[in-house]
Design an enzyme around this catalytic site. Sequence first.
Site, short mmCIF file in Angstrom:
data_model
loop_
_atom_site.label_atom_id
_atom_site.label_comp_id
_atom_site.label_asym_id
_atom_site.label_seq_id
_atom_site.Cartn_x
_atom_site.Cartn_y
_atom_site.Cartn_z
N GLU A 1 -9.08 7.14 -4.88
CA GLU A 1 -9.06 8.53 -4.95
C GLU A 1 -8.45 8.88 -6.21
O GLU A 1 -8.02 10.31 -6.14
CB GLU A 1 -8.44 9.17 -3.46
CG GLU A 1 -9.16 8.68 -2.14
CD GLU A 1 -8.46 7.52 -1.70
OE1 GLU A 1 -7.33 7.48 -1.97
OE2 GLU A 1 -9.33 6.88 -1.17
N HIS B 1 0.67 -1.20 -0.01
CA HIS B 1 -0.12 -0.16 0.13
C HIS B 1 1.10 1.41 0.07
O HIS B 1 1.78 1.48 0.86
CB HIS B 1 -0.89 -0.08 1.36
CG HIS B 1 -1.72 1.15 1.41
ND1 HIS B 1 -2.18 1.91 2.34
CD2 HIS B 1 -2.66 1.73 0.31
CE1 HIS B 1 -2.89 2.71 2.22
NE2 HIS B 1 -3.53 2.64 0.87
N HIS B 2 0.54 2.03 -0.89
CA HIS B 2 1.13 3.46 -0.78
C HIS B 2 0.21 4.63 -0.87
O HIS B 2 -0.15 5.16 -1.76
CB HIS B 2 2.15 3.76 -2.12
CG HIS B 2 3.40 2.87 -2.39
ND1 HIS B 2 3.89 2.83 -3.49
CD2 HIS B 2 3.77 1.99 -1.51
CE1 HIS B 2 4.92 1.86 -3.57
NE2 HIS B 2 5.09 1.75 -2.05
N GLU B 3 -0.18 5.15 0.53
CA GLU B 3 -1.12 6.24 0.88
C GLU B 3 -0.09 7.27 0.45
O GLU B 3 0.81 7.43 1.24
CB GLU B 3 -1.62 5.88 2.02
CG GLU B 3 -2.37 7.36 2.37
CD GLU B 3 -3.44 7.58 1.56
OE1 GLU B 3 -4.44 6.93 1.41
OE2 GLU B 3 -3.48 8.82 0.66
N GLU C 1 -16.02 0.95 1.67
CA GLU C 1 -15.56 1.32 2.79
C GLU C 1 -16.45 2.30 3.49
O GLU C 1 -16.85 2.47 4.73
CB GLU C 1 -14.21 2.18 2.68
CG GLU C 1 -14.42 3.21 1.71
CD GLU C 1 -13.16 4.18 1.54
OE1 GLU C 1 -12.02 3.90 2.23
OE2 GLU C 1 -12.97 4.83 0.68
C1 NOJ Z 1 -8.96 5.39 1.57
C2 NOJ Z 1 -8.86 4.44 0.76
O1 NOJ Z 1 -9.93 4.08 -0.25
C3 NOJ Z 1 -8.80 3.23 1.73
O2 NOJ Z 1 -8.94 1.71 1.01
C4 NOJ Z 1 -7.69 3.20 2.30
O3 NOJ Z 1 -7.65 1.88 3.53
C5 NOJ Z 1 -7.40 4.47 3.24
N1 NOJ Z 1 -7.72 5.55 2.43
C6 NOJ Z 1 -6.35 4.77 3.77
O4 NOJ Z 1 -5.15 4.82 2.97
CA CA Z 2 -11.38 6.02 -1.08
#
Ligand code: NOJ
Ligand code: CA
Length: 690
Positions: free
Chosen positions: A469, A398-400, A493
Amino acid sequence: MKKQIICLLIACFASASLEAQTIASLASPNKLIEVKLIQSPEKQIQYQISYKSKEVIAPSSLGFTFKKPVADLRKFNIIRIDSSTFDETWSPILGEVKDIRNQYKQLSLELKDAGNSGIIIQINFRIYDDGIGFRYNFPKQDNLNHFIVDNEWSTFKMTGDHTAFWIPGDYDTNEYTYNKSKLSEIDASAAAAKEKDIALTSPIGKNFVQSPLMLKSAEGLYINVHEAALLNYPVMHLQVNGSTLTSQLTPDAVGNKAYLQTPFSTPWRTLIIADKAEQILASKLILNLNEPSKIKDSTWIKGQKFVGMWWEMHVGKANWPLANGKHGANTANVKRYIDFAAQHSFDGVLVEGWNQGWEDWFGNWKENVFDFTSPYPDYDIDSLTKYAQSKGLRLIMHHETSGSATNYERRMDAAYAYMVSKGINTVKTGYVGRIIPRGEHHDSQWMTQHYQRVAEKAADYKLMVDSHESSHPTGLQRTYPNWLTSEAARGSEFNNAPTLGIASNHTTILPFTRLIGGPMDYTPGLFHLSLNQFDTTRTQKVRSTLAKQLALYVTIYSPLQMASDLPENYEQHLDAFQFIKDVAVNWDDTKIISAEPGEYLTIARKAKGKDAWFIGSITNENARNISFGLDFLDPDKTYEAIVYRDADTADFEKNPEAYIIEKRLVTRVSNMTYRLQRGGGCAVSLKKIN
Ligand code: NOJ
Ligand code: CA
């Protein structure tokens, strides 16, 4: 491509006229859709569309205004009109069907500004059996090199006050609840004001909506408005004025729309038109308007199913940061997911919150909170990645970016090399919050370029991408098949969101709107439907039955699908979980059996390279009976059908987890009949018996 110059109408170009003149017309291969090009007495260029001889789009103007050089390009002299035909069949690397026919007729216009700029624009119309696409080209020319777009003035003049399925126009998020109203009754400001669930919104105003926009006329005609091949250009939003839609391009941080250089082609503006809702869902127009794959060797691109501790964070069992004592991405927990994934033959385990920075990731709009190469000390990435591989699966990283897309760009090479060194081949990206530091919008030209750079850079490292996003998809999965899927809409979510959440009709609208552009990482598969399991103060409930959660694996197309609930919740219902284990993510064929936006949907799909079909049926908040034949099955063969349906007492509000599993033998002359309860669904797997 066969070409011919249209000469017959050229005679009328020369002389000024007091009446609108038809300058060219061309019909689709099956002749049901016809496009007429018209020049008004004021020298505007308009297009008009009819379907089965009835006007669907009234004469609608086209054009541009530029900021630099200042130019108003809405009145033209005609230089040339060509027509051509095209017909080919191609095979997507991952997709809903094995082969796609790309057959169209094309009208190409070359125009010169009727003012004194001397600028030349070409407009191409492609006319398909299921709709049309048009785009503007700015060829290389002496009078135009670099230019800044003030706005594009494409209009779509509907012939009535159609019913619309819409979300508010917003330059930064598409994670809205859908609204249904007449075009004239759209109040996007009021709808956006209700959206307390979304952290960041930039609603544009009362009369603005996003595409894909689904419309239905009083006579039962379906029209979908969207765009295809969005590259190096901002997202198009739509301004609604009466029954007329006008393009509204997303501005950059200082209000400009696009910085371009000739030669340049805009994305295609698309209209999918059909008198049956099922045909809208079967359309391949958006994909056909995209360029073929840029990835020469695509053998490493694979469909996948995955699990992960993602939902633990959302329901309060765990958290992303290390600091608060509930760190989900710890070695023992990830190992538990790997064991579960291996036991049930999944391809991947998504790990969120693995890297340092989550203590300060949200709300402060800081750059550099993540470097994407520094794991938390309680996450032993080396031993876990080896352990996963020893069990035949891979971790998904995961790359937030927390909106710091520039920081991500600076670190992308190092981050992707790090992934490769750990044997990880799939990344989930995310862009929560404002895009910093310049304040670009998520839908801006710069971000469009960014998403493309990510897809290309990832391909250089043989990595697959799932973006969250990001802006609405426009069929780029054809050109960049490693960009497997994206969220780009209200996903599962939001079941946990405190106010609007996810209405029972949401997933019956998504295929007609968001999914028209491309696959969606909706993250279905919730089995524990009251969300107070780890936090007794929560009152949120998933407004779906358990059987409907299974059906979503068929009705929402994505080559990357998550089984999003927790292992302990699946272990309570291993019989129903079997469907998620069995269902495919890549397909040789798809049949849209029945569909109506906001109401219901039944889709059957044939698994890639297998004698197995999967069917998903879903309904909104109303119960209904479903009945259909199986004539898509092979003749003279028997199939074992396993039906996962709502129990007679199931109801999304009162009894969502009640389901029944039944087995029966069927052939292509059999009928399937079942009842979908309120907020319910049904999933069926069909396996050929030797
Ligand atoms: C929003 C993303 O849609 C979700 O999947 C993720 O867990 C959270 N942001 C945190 O990055
Ligand atoms: Ca989202």
